[in-house]
Design a protein around this motif. Structure first.
Motif, PDB file in Angstrom:
ATOM      1  N   MET A   1      46.837  25.111  49.450  1.00 38.43           N
ATOM      2  CA  MET A   1      46.171  25.532  50.540  1.00 38.43           C
ATOM      3  C   MET A   1      46.519  26.875  50.725  1.00 38.43           C
ATOM      4  O   MET A   1      45.679  27.710  50.599  1.00 38.43           O
ATOM      5  CB  MET A   1      46.818  24.742  51.737  1.00 38.43           C
ATOM      6  N   GLU A   2      47.549  27.356  50.594  1.00 35.27           N
ATOM      7  CA  GLU A   2      48.086  28.575  50.681  1.00 35.27           C
ATOM      8  C   GLU A   2      47.557  29.471  49.459  1.00 35.27           C
ATOM      9  O   GLU A   2      46.763  30.604  49.586  1.00 35.27           O
ATOM     10  CB  GLU A   2      49.628  28.879  50.464  1.00 35.27           C
ATOM     11  N   ALA A   3      47.432  28.797  48.324  1.00 35.08           N
ATOM     12  CA  ALA A   3      47.051  29.593  46.994  1.00 35.08           C
ATOM     13  C   ALA A   3      45.348  29.755  47.381  1.00 35.08           C
ATOM     14  O   ALA A   3      44.692  30.891  47.149  1.00 35.08           O
ATOM     15  CB  ALA A   3      47.131  28.871  45.893  1.00 35.08           C
ATOM     16  N   GLY A   4      44.716  28.786  47.917  1.00 30.97           N
ATOM     17  CA  GLY A   4      43.316  28.993  48.163  1.00 30.97           C
ATOM     18  C   GLY A   4      43.040  30.128  49.202  1.00 30.97           C
ATOM     19  O   GLY A   4      42.051  30.928  49.021  1.00 30.97           O
ATOM     20  N   MET A   5      43.691  30.307  50.054  1.00 29.81           N
ATOM     21  CA  MET A   5      43.748  31.428  51.226  1.00 29.81           C
ATOM     22  C   MET A   5      43.740  32.716  50.429  1.00 29.81           C
ATOM     23  O   MET A   5      42.892  33.589  50.825  1.00 29.81           O
ATOM     24  CB  MET A   5      44.618  31.015  52.343  1.00 29.81           C
ATOM     25  N   ILE A   6      44.828  32.683  49.602  1.00 29.38           N
ATOM     26  CA  ILE A   6      45.018  33.976  49.102  1.00 29.38           C
ATOM     27  C   ILE A   6      43.630  34.383  48.049  1.00 29.38           C
ATOM     28  O   ILE A   6      43.273  35.616  48.004  1.00 29.38           O
ATOM     29  CB  ILE A   6      46.294  34.133  48.258  1.00 29.38           C
ATOM     30  N   ARG A   7      43.470  33.425  47.422  1.00 30.42           N
ATOM     31  CA  ARG A   7      42.258  33.471  46.531  1.00 30.42           C
ATOM     32  C   ARG A   7      41.135  33.886  47.421  1.00 30.42           C
ATOM     33  O   ARG A   7      40.388  35.058  46.822  1.00 30.42           O
ATOM     34  CB  ARG A   7      41.899  32.141  45.871  1.00 30.42           C
ATOM     35  N   THR A   8      40.659  33.493  48.511  1.00 33.64           N
ATOM     36  CA  THR A   8      39.460  33.839  48.997  1.00 33.64           C
ATOM     37  C   THR A   8      39.755  35.373  49.675  1.00 33.64           C
ATOM     38  O   THR A   8      38.887  36.136  49.535  1.00 33.64           O
ATOM     39  CB  THR A   8      39.454  33.139  50.510  1.00 33.64           C
ATOM     40  N   TYR A   9      41.039  35.805  49.911  1.00 39.14           N
ATOM     41  CA  TYR A   9      41.054  37.103  50.300  1.00 39.14           C
ATOM     42  C   TYR A   9      41.204  38.009  49.290  1.00 39.14           C
ATOM     43  O   TYR A   9      40.384  39.043  49.414  1.00 39.14           O
ATOM     44  CB  TYR A   9      42.784  37.355  50.968  1.00 39.14           C
ATOM     45  N   LEU A  10      41.373  37.647  47.996  1.00 40.03           N
ATOM     46  CA  LEU A  10      41.135  38.480  46.872  1.00 40.03           C
ATOM     47  C   LEU A  10      39.994  38.685  46.526  1.00 40.03           C
ATOM     48  O   LEU A  10      39.237  39.736  46.008  1.00 40.03           O
ATOM     49  CB  LEU A  10      42.248  38.189  45.673  1.00 40.03           C
ATOM     50  N   ASP A  11      39.181  37.371  46.629  1.00 42.76           N
ATOM     51  CA  ASP A  11      37.540  37.565  46.515  1.00 42.76           C
ATOM     52  C   ASP A  11      37.224  38.560  47.345  1.00 42.76           C
ATOM     53  O   ASP A  11      36.274  39.446  46.767  1.00 42.76           O
ATOM     54  CB  ASP A  11      37.024  36.231  46.603  1.00 42.76           C
ATOM     55  N   TRP A  12      37.487  38.565  48.505  1.00 48.02           N
ATOM     56  CA  TRP A  12      36.854  39.715  49.681  1.00 48.02           C
ATOM     57  C   TRP A  12      37.253  40.998  49.000  1.00 48.02           C
ATOM     58  O   TRP A  12      36.083  41.847  49.301  1.00 48.02           O
ATOM     59  CB  TRP A  12      37.386  39.427  50.882  1.00 48.02           C
ATOM     60  N   LEU A  13      38.325  41.406  48.679  1.00 53.09           N
ATOM     61  CA  LEU A  13      38.739  42.637  48.473  1.00 53.09           C
ATOM     62  C   LEU A  13      37.934  42.957  47.138  1.00 53.09           C
ATOM     63  O   LEU A  13      37.592  44.459  46.966  1.00 53.09           O
ATOM     64  CB  LEU A  13      40.243  42.464  48.012  1.00 53.09           C
ATOM     65  N   ILE A  14      37.695  42.012  46.197  1.00 48.29           N
ATOM     66  CA  ILE A  14      37.225  42.365  45.141  1.00 48.29           C
ATOM     67  C   ILE A  14      35.927  42.841  45.059  1.00 48.29           C
ATOM     68  O   ILE A  14      35.107  43.782  44.542  1.00 48.29           O
ATOM     69  CB  ILE A  14      37.468  41.284  43.797  1.00 48.29           C
ATOM     70  N   GLU A  15      35.212  41.939  45.963  1.00 45.64           N
ATOM     71  CA  GLU A  15      33.562  41.984  45.964  1.00 45.64           C
ATOM     72  C   GLU A  15      33.029  43.025  46.983  1.00 45.64           C
ATOM     73  O   GLU A  15      31.909  43.209  46.939  1.00 45.64           O
ATOM     74  CB  GLU A  15      33.162  40.382  46.499  1.00 45.64           C
ATOM     75  N   LEU A  16      33.796  43.639  47.813  1.00 43.08           N
ATOM     76  CA  LEU A  16      33.490  44.599  48.661  1.00 43.08           C
ATOM     77  C   LEU A  16      33.331  45.970  47.684  1.00 43.08           C
ATOM     78  O   LEU A  16      33.958  46.374  46.638  1.00 43.08           O
ATOM     79  CB  LEU A  16      34.611  45.048  49.739  1.00 43.08           C
ATOM     80  N   PRO A  17      31.991  46.565  48.203  1.00 43.66           N
ATOM     81  CA  PRO A  17      31.798  47.894  47.231  1.00 43.66           C
ATOM     82  C   PRO A  17      32.523  49.271  47.999  1.00 43.66           C
ATOM     83  O   PRO A  17      32.150  49.791  48.870  1.00 43.66           O
ATOM     84  CB  PRO A  17      30.297  47.909  47.856  1.00 43.66           C
ATOM     85  N   TRP A  18      33.672  49.237  47.131  1.00 43.00           N
ATOM     86  CA  TRP A  18      34.551  50.284  47.604  1.00 43.00           C
ATOM     87  C   TRP A  18      33.954  51.583  47.101  1.00 43.00           C
ATOM     88  O   TRP A  18      34.367  52.713  47.740  1.00 43.00           O
ATOM     89  CB  TRP A  18      35.907  49.995  46.933  1.00 43.00           C
ATOM     90  N   ALA A  19      33.415  51.555  45.927  1.00 46.21           N
ATOM     91  CA  ALA A  19      32.959  52.794  45.481  1.00 46.21           C
ATOM     92  C   ALA A  19      31.915  53.343  46.181  1.00 46.21           C
ATOM     93  O   ALA A  19      31.096  52.654  46.641  1.00 46.21           O
ATOM     94  CB  ALA A  19      32.702  52.616  44.103  1.00 46.21           C
ATOM     95  N   LEU A  20      31.727  54.985  46.193  1.00 46.93           N
ATOM     96  CA  LEU A  20      30.571  55.440  46.893  1.00 46.93           C
ATOM     97  C   LEU A  20      29.545  55.858  46.023  1.00 46.93           C
ATOM     98  O   LEU A  20      29.514  56.393  44.991  1.00 46.93           O
ATOM     99  CB  LEU A  20      30.917  56.612  47.694  1.00 46.93           C
ATOM    100  N   PRO A  21      28.245  55.271  46.036  1.00 50.15           N
ATOM    101  CA  PRO A  21      27.040  55.512  45.194  1.00 50.15           C
ATOM    102  C   PRO A  21      26.879  56.791  45.229  1.00 50.15           C
ATOM    103  O   PRO A  21      26.937  57.592  46.199  1.00 50.15           O
ATOM    104  CB  PRO A  21      25.844  54.627  45.656  1.00 50.15           C
ATOM    105  N   GLU A  22      26.321  57.591  44.216  1.00 47.98           N
ATOM    106  CA  GLU A  22      26.019  58.972  44.021  1.00 47.98           C
ATOM    107  C   GLU A  22      24.828  59.044  45.285  1.00 47.98           C
ATOM    108  O   GLU A  22      23.826  58.368  45.586  1.00 47.98           O
ATOM    109  CB  GLU A  22      25.350  59.411  42.776  1.00 47.98           C
ATOM    110  N   GLU A  23      25.027  60.479  45.865  1.00 39.87           N
ATOM    111  CA  GLU A  23      24.113  60.603  47.229  1.00 39.87           C
ATOM    112  C   GLU A  23      22.830  60.795  46.683  1.00 39.87           C
ATOM    113  O   GLU A  23      22.627  61.869  45.669  1.00 39.87           O
ATOM    114  CB  GLU A  23      24.708  61.826  47.924  1.00 39.87           C
ATOM    115  N   LYS A  24      21.917  60.098  46.837  1.00 43.90           N
ATOM    116  CA  LYS A  24      20.259  60.211  46.458  1.00 43.90           C
ATOM    117  C   LYS A  24      19.804  61.327  47.509  1.00 43.90           C
ATOM    118  O   LYS A  24      19.946  61.177  48.553  1.00 43.90           O
ATOM    119  CB  LYS A  24      19.532  58.948  46.726  1.00 43.90           C
ATOM    120  N   SER A  25      18.933  62.292  46.947  1.00 43.72           N
ATOM    121  CA  SER A  25      18.556  63.327  47.822  1.00 43.72           C
ATOM    122  C   SER A  25      17.225  62.808  48.381  1.00 43.72           C
ATOM    123  O   SER A  25      16.409  62.149  47.684  1.00 43.72           O
ATOM    124  CB  SER A  25      17.928  64.694  47.176  1.00 43.72           C
TER     125      SER A  25
END
Ligand SMILES: Nc1ncnc2c1ncn2[C@@H]1O[C@H](COP(=O)(O)OP(=O)(O)O)[C@@H](O)[C@H]1O
Ligand SMILES: [Mg+2]
Length: 359
Positions: A1-25
Motif C-alpha cells: 500500500m505504502e509502496a504503491g503510494m510512493i510509486r504513484t508520487y514518483l511517477d508524477w514527479l517523473i512525468e511532469l515537464p520540468w524542463a523549459l522548451p526553447e522559446e519559439k519566436s
C-alpha cells in the motif's frame, strides 16, 4: 500500500515537464492568418490578441497581462484560446473551473490524504506536456466558495507573476514553475468574479453576433466544419442561405452560434444518410425541407403572436447569456381597484408597474 503510494508520487514527479522548451519566436503575420482562418469578424479582439503576441515576442520575459474573454456562450471564447495556442505553436489545455468550490481542487491534496492527487493546474500541465503551454481557465466566474477554503485565493496565486514561479501544489510538495504558462480565462459574467482576481486580468468583451454575422459564420466556417465532421465532401451537400437564415431565426435563439452549429450538423447528417445509402450523389438542403429534417420550428414569431392580444407590451431584457425579449401583459378584472403584480418581479420592475398605472 505504502509502496504503491510512493510509486504513484514518483511517477508524477517523473512525468511532469520540468524542463523549459526553447522559446519559439511567434511569426506575427502567420498569427494574424491563423486567427482569420479560425474566426470570422471579431476585428478588435483579434487586433488586441496580435498586440498581445507582439509584446510577448519583443519582451518574452516581461509580465504579460492575463486575458479574460467575457461573453455569452457560443461566441468563440474557447476557440479563440485554441487559435492563440496554434498561433504561438504551443500545446493547448483547458481547465474547467465551473463548480470548483474547494481549494484542494486547484492546489491538490496532501499525500497523507487517502486517494490524494495533484490539483487541476498540475494535472493540466501534465496533460499539456509542456510548462509553457496555453492554459485556458474556463468559466472562472463559476468558481464557488465552499467551507474547504477559497479556490479563488489559490487562483490568485496561480496568476500572480510574483508568486507563480514557485507554485506549490500540496500533493507535489515541491515548487513548480508556472511563470511561463500563458493563462487565458473565460467568463459569462463579471460580477461573480472576486475583485482581486478580476483586477489581475484584462477583460475583453465579446458581445454576441447579429443575424447577418451568424449567416457569414455559418457559411464560411460552420457548414465546412460540419461537412468534415460528418464525412461529407463539399460537393456532396450544401445548405442554401435562406435555409441557414431560417435555422438562425426559427430553430435557435442565442447570442452565439453553438446551437446553430448543432442544427447544421443535424441537417448534414440527414444528407449523409442519403448519400451513404447510395440513393443520390448530391443533396441540396433548402427552406422547404427544413421542417422535414429538423422538425417543426422551435421559435415562431412570438412577438407578433403575443402582441396581437390587446394589453401586451414587448420589453427588452439583458441576461448573461444574451439579450432577450419579454412580454408584459396588463388585464383588467372586476375588484376593489387594486393592482396585483404577478411573476417574480424585483423592486425596479414593481416600481415601473406602479408608475405605468399612475400614468
Ligand atoms: N467568429 C467566429 N467565427 C467562426 N467560428 C466561430 C466564431 N465564433 C464562434 N465560432 C464557433 O462556434 C463554436 C462555439 O464556440 P466556443 O468557442 O465553444 O464558444 P464559447 O467558448 O464562447 O462558449 C465553435 O465551434 C467556434 O469555433
Ligand atoms: Mg467555452
Amino acid at each position: 500500500m505504502e509502496a504503491g503510494m510512493i510509486r504513484t508520487y514518483l511517477d508524477w514527479l517523473i512525468e511532469l515537464p520540468w524542463a523549459l522548451p526553447e522559446e519559439k519566436s511567434v511569426d506575427i503575420a502567420e498569427a494574424r492568418r491563423i486567427l482569420d482562418e479560425d474566426h470570422f469578424g471579431l476585428e478588435k479582439i483579434k487586433q488586441r490578441i496580435i498586440e498581445y503576441l507582439a509584446v510577448r515576442k519583443l519582451a518574452p520575459n516581461g509580465k504579460a497581462p492575463i486575458l479574460c474573454f467575457a461573453g455569452p456562450p457560443g461566441v468563440g471564447k474557447t476557440s479563440l484560446g485554441q487559435s492563440i495556442a496554434r498561433a504561438m505553436g504551443r500545446p493547448f489545455v483547458r481547465v474547467s473551473l465551473g463548480g470548483v468550490h474547494d481549494e484542494a481542487e486547484i492546489r491538490g491534496h496532501r499525500r497523507t490524504y487517502v486517494g490524494a492527487l495533484p490539483g487541476t493546474i498540475i494535472q493540466a500541465i501534465k496533460k499539456a506536456g509542456a510548462r509553457d503551454c496555453v492554459m485556458m481557465l474556463d468559466e472562472i466566474d463559476k468558481m464557488g466558495r465552499g467551507i474547504q477554503g477559497d479556490p479563488s485565493a489559490a487562483m490568485l496565486e496561480v496568476l500572480d507573476p510574483e508568486q507563480n514561479a514557485t507554485f506549490r501544489d500540496n500533493y507535489l510538495g515541491v515548487p513548480f514553475d508556472l511563470s511561463r504558462v500563458v493563462f487565458i480565462a473565460t467568463a459569462n459574467m463579471l460580477d461573480t468574479i472576486p475583485g482581486p482576481l478580476r483586477d489581475r486580468m484584462e477583460i475583453i468583451t465579446l458581445a454576441g453576433y447579429t443575424e447577418d454575422e451568424k449567416l457569414q459564420i455559418a457559411r464560411r466556417y460552420l457548414v465546412r466544419r460540419q461537412l468534415e465532421a460528418n464525412g461529407l465532401k463539399p460537393e456532396q451537400a450544401e445548405i442554401s442561405d435562406e435555409a441557414l437564415r431560417r435555422i438562425i431565426r426559427d430553430y435557435t435563439r442565442e447570442a452565439g452560434v453553438r446551437n446553430l452549429e448543432r442544427e447544421i450538423g443535424r441537417a448534414l447528417r440527414h444528407a449523409a444518410v442519403r448519400i451513404a445509402e447510395g440513393s443520390t450523389g448530391h443533396v441540396a438542403i433548402d427552406v422547404d425541407q427544413l421542417a422535414a429534417i429538423l422538425g417543426p420550428s422551435r421559435f415562431e414569431d412570438e412577438v407578433a403572436m403575443r402582441t396581437s392580444v390587446p394589453g401586451v407590451a414587448t420589453g427588452l431584457a439583458w441576461t448573461p447569456v444574451g439579450g432577450d425579449i419579454l412580454f408584459i401583459e396588463a388585464s383588467r378584472a372586476p375588484g376593489k381597484g387594486g393592482l396585483i403584480l404577478t411573476g417574480q418581479l424585483g423592486d425596479v420592475m414593481r416600481e415601473s408597474a406602479q408608475a405605468a398605472l399612475t400614468l
